[in-house]
Structure formats: C-alpha cells, structure tokens
Design an enzyme around this catalytic site. Structure first.
Site, mmCIF file in Angstrom:
data_model
loop_
_atom_site.group_PDB
_atom_site.id
_atom_site.type_symbol
_atom_site.label_atom_id
_atom_site.label_comp_id
_atom_site.label_asym_id
_atom_site.label_seq_id
_atom_site.Cartn_x
_atom_site.Cartn_y
_atom_site.Cartn_z
ATOM 1 C CG ASP A 1 -12.104 -9.589 2.295
ATOM 2 O OD1 ASP A 1 -12.068 -8.618 1.518
ATOM 3 O OD2 ASP A 1 -11.662 -9.536 3.470
ATOM 4 C CG HIS B 1 -9.367 -6.287 0.937
ATOM 5 N ND1 HIS B 1 -9.661 -7.369 1.749
ATOM 6 C CD2 HIS B 1 -8.044 -6.047 1.098
ATOM 7 C CE1 HIS B 1 -8.556 -7.754 2.376
ATOM 8 N NE2 HIS B 1 -7.564 -6.978 1.993
ATOM 9 C CD GLU C 1 -2.673 -1.471 2.452
ATOM 10 O OE1 GLU C 1 -2.641 -0.607 3.337
ATOM 11 O OE2 GLU C 1 -3.345 -2.521 2.553
ATOM 12 C CD GLU D 1 -4.058 -8.094 1.853
ATOM 13 O OE1 GLU D 1 -4.978 -7.401 2.346
ATOM 14 O OE2 GLU D 1 -2.855 -7.766 1.919
ATOM 15 C CG ASN E 1 -0.192 -6.985 -1.558
ATOM 16 O OD1 ASN E 1 -0.778 -7.626 -2.424
ATOM 17 N ND2 ASN E 1 -0.615 -6.908 -0.304
#
Ligand code: 9MR
Length: 387
Positions: free
Chosen positions: A293, A262, A175, A291, A226
C-alpha cells in the site's frame, strides 16, 4: 508502465465505466459464471501464474457470504484477485485465543470464500511479536526456551495442519528483525518477540525449527520470511540475506522472501527492489510483494490527495509490481486490502491515508490502472512453482 497523469486519469475513467461488469474470474481456472477472461481484472491479466492478491478480513467481511448475492466488496475481491491473505484471521490472537483453544471459524470463512472464487490463500502468520494473545504475553514472562518451543511447535503444527493443502505460501516468520532506529539496531527481535526472547541464547535454532515444523505439517506450502522496510537493498535486507544463506546451508525448508511494501509519499522510493529480489532469487528462493500500500500525507481538513500525489502513488505501486514482474521468481503480488475505508493506515499514521487502489465507492484509482496495464504488457512465462 510509467504514464503521464493525464493518460492515467483517462484510463481510470474508462476502467470505472467497465468495472461494474466484472464477474468472478481466476487467473488459472475457468472463471465461475464466465467463459471469457475479464480484460479489466488484475487476476486475469497477470502473466505466467503470478498470483495477484489482496488482504481480506474474513471476520469482518467474509463470514456472511452468499455466492448468489455477494456484497459489492465481495464482488470486487472475487473478480480482481487470484489470492487472498487473511489480514487478521490467522494471527495468533484470532486462532489460538487460550491455551488448548483453537478457533478457525473466521479463517475457515476466508478459505471458503477463496475456494468459491478460485483463489489461492497466503497464510499469515506464525511467529510474530504483535497480535499475540494475552495468555502468551503473560506466560512468556517466565518461559524457558523449552517451554516456548513447545508452545510454538504445537501452534505451528496445529494451524498449518488445519489448513494443509489449502495454503500455497505461509509467512512463517514476520518482522523478526528490528529496524536501524530501534535500540540495538538491526538484529533479531529477541526482546519484543516472546518466543525469540525465551530462546535468545540461540534464536536461529528456534526459527529454523519453526520452518521445519511448518514444512512437516504441510510439505506443499512455500515457507516465507516476511518484513517491512525490506523492499530495497539495505541493512535490514542484508541481515535477511545472511539469515537466508544460513538457513539454506542448514537445510531448513525456507522457500521465499517477502517484502511487505508499505510505502509512504513522505519518503523516497528505493529503486533497488528489483536487485534485492534478484539476490534472493539467486539463492533459489521465491520472492513476493506481500502487503503493498502507498499512503499519502493529507492536508488537515482535506480527505483527498492532490493530482500530483495521486500520480506518484500510481508510480510507486507500479514500480513494486514491475520489480515483481521482472523477476520470474516473484510468485505473488498482494495489496494490503481495499477500499480506503478498510485500510489500517489512518489508525496507525494519523494524517496519512488514501493508501489503497480503490476509492470507497470502489472506483479504481490510477494506481489500479497503472498496474492493470503493466500486467497486460508483461511477458508471459513460467512461474517458479511450475518451473
Ligand atoms: O492490517 C492489519 C490491522 O488490521 C491490524 O490491526 C494490525 C495489527 O498489528 O496488523 C495489520 O497488518 C499488519 C500485518 O499483519 C503485518 N505487517 C504490517 C501490517 C500493517 O500493520
């Protein structure tokens, strides 16, 4: 694979019946205790040697582990996934709580669990603006760039060195770009990230050295950038694409680009994820969904979603997986933990939830079934790592 809600729900019911039979299996290794691949496990159905991972929190869920008497959670984690990402155990505040103090206890527990279950481990993460210990935040107020570099170099060499040979992919930088809506728009986080801030005059030089230090500490690990909001082609991923080109031109050992994945049903799905992966792959990089979801806005008083929301969630998970399956440079697909009770989402997004692929009693959701079927349908091939 896109399927109707009815067929997804029917298939999920079947999976729910057979899943309790799982044993710990590995995509590329003889499963412990089993001689036949489990047809209902994501990890055994994956084509090539695509790693199918989950985040796991060692300190909370894996420190207590008896392989002869695993908890239900540990059974599912071992049976379904061929890769683990420490959700918190390798972050700065966990492994480096004070200057000159390193604590690998919970991260080591996670790595031990992974080895016992024939799983690989994705390292996460070495340079981030969040979850830094108080001593870093305090000291960084007066850091010169040289001081920041020295602290980061020691950390990276120590942490990557500790896990040398046991991590296949490292999220070196996490990030590091702001979002379009942040003050100043998409640019390196030279305010929020204490290391980039101290070296704001030339943050890329620091970033590039971070990758070099990590590579020297573990030459076998593939080193990733990432981020979130990094699935499709957008302003942020354009910035990453330019950064990746620069790093490669500079001879930096950058090996991969990770899109966290996400997603929320409050927003649309950006179908350019595959095209985005393809452009990074064309640079010679691996790509990964790191990651995944898909959170769902829930009505006040309701704990569960509507059938339509359940179906859209399954489509979104599956669309991310399919983008990965369609790009051979995609080396791993990781979901960000399970079941819903373990999810970070409700704490950070009040009113949203039900974001993982397992219900709290470990009933697989239609998202799980859709992904299992897509893995089964995928064409076998070779992985980027085996070429
Ligand atoms: O899931 C993690 C949660 O347990 C932590 O409290 C949180 C702290 O920032 O970090 C979560 O994981 C994040 C990951 O490390 C980086 N991408 C976003 C994830 C969700 O916030």
């Amino acid at each position: 694979m896109r399927r109707s809600l009815r067929s997804l729900l029917a298939a999920t019911a079947v999976a729910a019946l057979v899943l309790p039979l799982w044993g710990a299996t590995a995509a590329n290794a003889e499963p412990p205790g089993h001689s036949h691949a489990d047809k209902h496990a994501l990890r055994t159905q994956a084509p090539r040697d695509l790693a199918i991972g989950s985040a796991a929190w060692g300190q909370r869920d894996l420190v207590q582990y008896d392989r002869h008497a695993p908890t239900k959670y540990q059974q599912v984690l071992g049976a379904q996934f061929s890769s683990l990402t420490p959700e918190n155990d390798m972050k700065w505040d966990a492994v480096h709580p004070a200057p000159n103090v390193y604590d690998f206890a919970s991260a080591d527990a996670l790595v031990a669990f992974a080895r016992a279950n024939h799983q690989q481990v994705r390292g996460h993460t070495l340079l981030w603006h969040s979850q830094n210990p108080a001593w870093v935040t305090a000291a960084s107020q007066t850091w010169t760039c040289d001081q920041a570099r020295a602290v980061l170099e020691d950390h990276i060499r120590t942490v990557v060195g500790h896990f040398k040979g046991r991590i296949y992919e490292w999220d070196v930088a996490n990030e590091i770009f702001q979002d379009t809506w942040d003050n100043g728009g998409v640019r390196l986080r030279t305010e929020a990230n204490p290391f980039l801030k101290a070296c704001a005059a030339d943050p890329i030089a620091l970033l590039e050295d971070a990758f070099r230090w990590a590579h020297e500490a573990d030459p076998e690990a593939v080193l990733f950038l990432n981020d979130y909001n990094a699935e499709g082609i957008n302003e942020k991923t354009d910035a990453y694409y330019a950064l990746a080109q620069r790093m490669l031109a500079d001879g930096v050992p950058l090996g991969g680009f990770g899109a966290q994945g996400h997603l929320s049903l409050l927003y649309g799905f950006d179908a350019s994820i595959q095209a985005n992966f393809e452009r990074f792959a064309a640079l010679g990089l691996q790509v990964a969904v790191t990651e995944a979801d898909v959170r769902i806005p829930l009505q006040p008083g309701e704990t569960g979603p509507t059938p339509e929301q359940v179906a859209v969630q399954a489509e979104r998970y599956d669309a991310m997986l399919e983008a990965c399956l369609n790009v051979t440079a995609c080396s791993s697909f990781t979901v960000w933990g399970f079941p819903d009770a373990n999810s970070w989402v409700p704490d950070v997004f009040p009113g949203e939830g039900w974001a993982t692929i397992f219900e709290d009693d470990y009933t697989p959701k239609p998202a799980f079934t859709a992904m299992l079927e897509s893995l089964r349908d995928a064409t076998p091939g070779t992985s980027p790592r085996r070429g």
